[in-house]
Design a protein around this motif. Structure first.
Motif, PDB file in Angstrom:
ATOM      1  N   ARG A 147      -8.756 -12.316  -4.256  1.00 41.09           N
ATOM      2  CA  ARG A 147     -10.048 -12.949  -3.976  1.00 41.09           C
ATOM      3  C   ARG A 147     -10.779 -13.177  -5.294  1.00 41.09           C
ATOM      4  N   PHE A 148     -11.338 -14.384  -5.455  1.00 44.04           N
ATOM      5  CA  PHE A 148     -12.050 -14.751  -6.682  1.00 44.04           C
ATOM      6  C   PHE A 148     -13.559 -14.627  -6.478  1.00 44.04           C
ATOM      7  N   ARG A 149     -14.230 -14.258  -7.550  1.00 44.62           N
ATOM      8  CA  ARG A 149     -15.697 -14.237  -7.588  1.00 44.62           C
ATOM      9  C   ARG A 149     -16.132 -14.653  -8.983  1.00 44.62           C
ATOM     10  N   ARG A 150     -17.047 -15.592  -9.042  1.00 44.15           N
ATOM     11  CA  ARG A 150     -17.552 -16.098 -10.320  1.00 44.15           C
ATOM     12  C   ARG A 150     -16.414 -16.585 -11.224  1.00 44.15           C
ATOM     13  N   GLY A 151     -15.388 -17.160 -10.586  1.00 44.58           N
ATOM     14  CA  GLY A 151     -14.317 -17.808 -11.332  1.00 44.58           C
ATOM     15  C   GLY A 151     -13.143 -16.945 -11.707  1.00 44.58           C
ATOM     16  N   TRP A 152     -13.200 -15.635 -11.385  1.00 49.74           N
ATOM     17  CA  TRP A 152     -12.143 -14.716 -11.791  1.00 49.74           C
ATOM     18  C   TRP A 152     -11.742 -13.834 -10.615  1.00 49.74           C
ATOM     19  N   PRO A 153     -10.503 -13.356 -10.597  1.00 56.47           N
ATOM     20  CA  PRO A 153     -10.112 -12.436  -9.530  1.00 56.47           C
ATOM     21  C   PRO A 153     -10.982 -11.177  -9.567  1.00 56.47           C
ATOM     22  N   CYS A 154     -11.552 -10.834  -8.427  1.00 63.74           N
ATOM     23  CA  CYS A 154     -12.367  -9.619  -8.336  1.00 63.74           C
ATOM     24  C   CYS A 154     -11.720  -8.588  -7.422  1.00 63.74           C
ATOM     25  N   GLU A 155     -10.777  -9.027  -6.580  1.00 66.58           N
ATOM     26  CA  GLU A 155     -10.168  -8.112  -5.608  1.00 66.58           C
ATOM     27  C   GLU A 155      -8.696  -8.447  -5.431  1.00 66.58           C
ATOM     28  N   VAL A 156      -7.870  -7.432  -5.423  1.00 65.66           N
ATOM     29  CA  VAL A 156      -6.446  -7.579  -5.129  1.00 65.66           C
ATOM     30  C   VAL A 156      -6.095  -6.619  -4.005  1.00 65.66           C
ATOM     31  N   SER A 157      -5.388  -7.139  -2.996  1.00 67.27           N
ATOM     32  CA  SER A 157      -4.855  -6.330  -1.899  1.00 67.27           C
ATOM     33  C   SER A 157      -3.339  -6.433  -1.961  1.00 67.27           C
ATOM     34  N   ALA A 158      -2.646  -5.274  -1.976  1.00 66.93           N
ATOM     35  CA  ALA A 158      -1.194  -5.317  -2.133  1.00 66.93           C
ATOM     36  C   ALA A 158      -0.589  -3.954  -1.890  1.00 66.93           C
ATOM     37  N   SER A 159       0.716  -3.968  -1.633  1.00 65.61           N
ATOM     38  CA  SER A 159       1.517  -2.753  -1.747  1.00 65.61           C
ATOM     39  C   SER A 159       2.005  -2.726  -3.187  1.00 65.61           C
ATOM     40  N   LEU A 160       1.625  -1.726  -3.932  1.00 67.84           N
ATOM     41  CA  LEU A 160       1.810  -1.743  -5.382  1.00 67.84           C
ATOM     42  C   LEU A 160       3.246  -1.450  -5.794  1.00 67.84           C
ATOM     43  N   SER A 161       3.692  -2.150  -6.831  1.00 65.18           N
ATOM     44  CA  SER A 161       4.942  -1.828  -7.522  1.00 65.18           C
ATOM     45  C   SER A 161       4.618  -1.642  -9.003  1.00 65.18           C
ATOM     46  N   VAL A 162       5.528  -1.023  -9.720  1.00 64.36           N
ATOM     47  CA  VAL A 162       5.293  -0.775 -11.143  1.00 64.36           C
ATOM     48  C   VAL A 162       5.062  -2.076 -11.898  1.00 64.36           C
ATOM     49  N   GLU A 163       5.965  -3.041 -11.710  1.00 63.96           N
ATOM     50  CA  GLU A 163       5.835  -4.286 -12.475  1.00 63.96           C
ATOM     51  C   GLU A 163       4.604  -5.076 -12.049  1.00 63.96           C
ATOM     52  N   MET A 164       4.209  -4.975 -10.790  1.00 65.14           N
ATOM     53  CA  MET A 164       2.987  -5.629 -10.338  1.00 65.14           C
ATOM     54  C   MET A 164       1.773  -5.037 -11.039  1.00 65.14           C
ATOM     55  N   VAL A 165       1.701  -3.712 -11.095  1.00 64.13           N
ATOM     56  CA  VAL A 165       0.566  -3.052 -11.743  1.00 64.13           C
ATOM     57  C   VAL A 165       0.531  -3.398 -13.228  1.00 64.13           C
ATOM     58  N   ARG A 166       1.681  -3.397 -13.864  1.00 64.54           N
ATOM     59  CA  ARG A 166       1.731  -3.745 -15.282  1.00 64.54           C
ATOM     60  C   ARG A 166       1.240  -5.168 -15.514  1.00 64.54           C
ATOM     61  N   ALA A 167       1.731  -6.112 -14.701  1.00 62.53           N
ATOM     62  CA  ALA A 167       1.341  -7.514 -14.860  1.00 62.53           C
ATOM     63  C   ALA A 167      -0.152  -7.693 -14.609  1.00 62.53           C
ATOM     64  N   LEU A 168      -0.690  -6.991 -13.621  1.00 63.01           N
ATOM     65  CA  LEU A 168      -2.114  -7.108 -13.317  1.00 63.01           C
ATOM     66  C   LEU A 168      -2.959  -6.596 -14.480  1.00 63.01           C
ATOM     67  N   GLY A 169      -2.511  -5.532 -15.120  1.00 60.91           N
ATOM     68  CA  GLY A 169      -3.252  -4.992 -16.249  1.00 60.91           C
ATOM     69  C   GLY A 169      -3.207  -5.867 -17.487  1.00 60.91           C
ATOM     70  N   ARG A 170      -2.117  -6.629 -17.649  1.00 60.32           N
ATOM     71  CA  ARG A 170      -1.958  -7.470 -18.851  1.00 60.32           C
ATOM     72  C   ARG A 170      -2.521  -8.869 -18.695  1.00 60.32           C
ATOM     73  N   SER A 171      -2.620  -9.347 -17.473  1.00 60.26           N
ATOM     74  CA  SER A 171      -2.920 -10.757 -17.238  1.00 60.26           C
ATOM     75  C   SER A 171      -4.408 -11.006 -17.023  1.00 60.26           C
ATOM     76  N   PRO A 172      -4.822 -12.285 -17.053  1.00 64.50           N
ATOM     77  CA  PRO A 172      -6.226 -12.607 -16.756  1.00 64.50           C
ATOM     78  C   PRO A 172      -6.648 -12.159 -15.361  1.00 64.50           C
ATOM     79  N   ALA A 173      -5.678 -11.976 -14.457  1.00 66.59           N
ATOM     80  CA  ALA A 173      -6.009 -11.563 -13.093  1.00 66.59           C
ATOM     81  C   ALA A 173      -6.707 -10.212 -13.058  1.00 66.59           C
ATOM     82  N   GLY A 174      -6.484  -9.384 -14.068  1.00 64.02           N
ATOM     83  CA  GLY A 174      -7.089  -8.057 -14.075  1.00 64.02           C
ATOM     84  C   GLY A 174      -8.321  -7.932 -14.944  1.00 64.02           C
ATOM     85  N   THR A 175      -8.721  -9.008 -15.610  1.00 62.28           N
ATOM     86  CA  THR A 175      -9.814  -8.927 -16.587  1.00 62.28           C
ATOM     87  C   THR A 175     -11.119  -8.427 -15.977  1.00 62.28           C
ATOM     88  N   PHE A 176     -11.481  -8.983 -14.808  1.00 62.26           N
ATOM     89  CA  PHE A 176     -12.723  -8.596 -14.149  1.00 62.26           C
ATOM     90  C   PHE A 176     -12.468  -8.007 -12.764  1.00 62.26           C
TER      91      PHE A 176
END
Length: 259
Positions: free
Chosen positions: A94-123
């Motif tokens: 879900r986006f808010r003010r132009g950036w992802p603000c919420e992620v819903s998922a069953s977490l995997s290691v590579e998913m968590v790593r990618a979220l932390g490195r990418s713009p998706a995790g910035t805000f």
């Protein structure tokens, strides 16, 4: 530090700064970045005084920009949203003010790593985790639903039952950004009861991750089984307590506790 990086650092420090968001949106728009317009559209939609016609036009433009640019804006996190073979493996954003603000998922290691490195995790401020993937390190020779590259964020002595993705979360940048965290399948709204299934979990690593969530405002933990005793509440970043339930399919209290 670039101007864009300075804007992002300031907004990470104070995500409620509406003037700062507007200034960053204008900065990007002036440089031809479509995210700037997307930010302006979503900021405009926060103005409830706009007419129905204006809001409909803004919603249409919002959808068009998202359809055209969402994959680019998600960066290396995009495959976890669009390219998973099974629907239950796909993350929702879900986006808010132009950036992802919420992620819903069953977490995997590579998913968590990618979220932390990418713009998706910035805000990112809300992480709603249904559970974690049943996965093992690449090359381990063991059977599992998924595999991850070994790394310093995940201890070597884990097996698939130890929720490696929680260790990746614990040792990454995301905990310091979160205001809302849910682990296990259930509601993420105050006052609502348990819905759907629940999750077994390593309570120790969950509590370690929560202890690093210095901005946390709401915490929802759902489990029918834990394989470690709960940690002391004093390790949480605020004085509020939250019980990690060991009762079968019982919702924990939320953070902050309802009164």
């Amino acid at each position: 530090m670039s101007d864009a990086a300075a804007f992002e650092a300031a907004l990470q420090a104070n995500s409620d700064d509406l003037a700062g968001w507007c200034a960053y949106a204008g900065y990007l728009t002036e440089r031809g970045d479509p995210r700037g317009e997307f930010m302006q559209v979503q900021l405009a939609l926060e103005d409830e005084s706009r007419s129905k016609a204006e809001r409909e036009a803004l919603r249409t433009r919002e959808a068009d920009l998202l359809a055209a640019h969402q994959r680019e804006w998600l960066g290396e996190f995009a495959p976890f949203v669009f390219d998973q073979e099974r629907d239950y493996e796909k993350a929702e954003v879900r986006f808010r003010r132009g950036w992802p603000c919420e992620v819903s998922a069953s977490l995997s290691v590579e998913m968590v790593r990618a979220l932390g490195r990418s713009p998706a995790g910035t805000f990112l401020t809300r992480l709603l985790a249904d559970g974690t993937a049943f996965e093992v390190p690449t090359g381990s020779g063991e059977w599992a639903d998924g595999f991850y590259a070994p790394g310093p964020d995940v201890p070597d002595d884990l097996d698939e039952h130890d929720a490696p993705a929680l260790h990746a979360l614990l040792n990454g940048p995301l905990p310091a950004r979160l205001r809302v965290f849910r682990y296990g399948e259930g509601s993420a709204a105050p006052g609502l009861g348990w819905e759907g299934g629940s999750s077994s979990a390593n309570a120790e690593v969950v509590h370690e991750a929560v202890a690093r969530m210095s901005r946390l405002e709401e915490l929802y933990l759902y489990a029918y089984e834990v394989n470690a005793p709960p940690c002391s509440h004093s390790r949480y970043p605020t004085s509020a307590s939250c019980g990690w339930t060991t009762r079968r399919i019982t919702r924990s209290r939320c953070w902050p506790p309802t009164r």
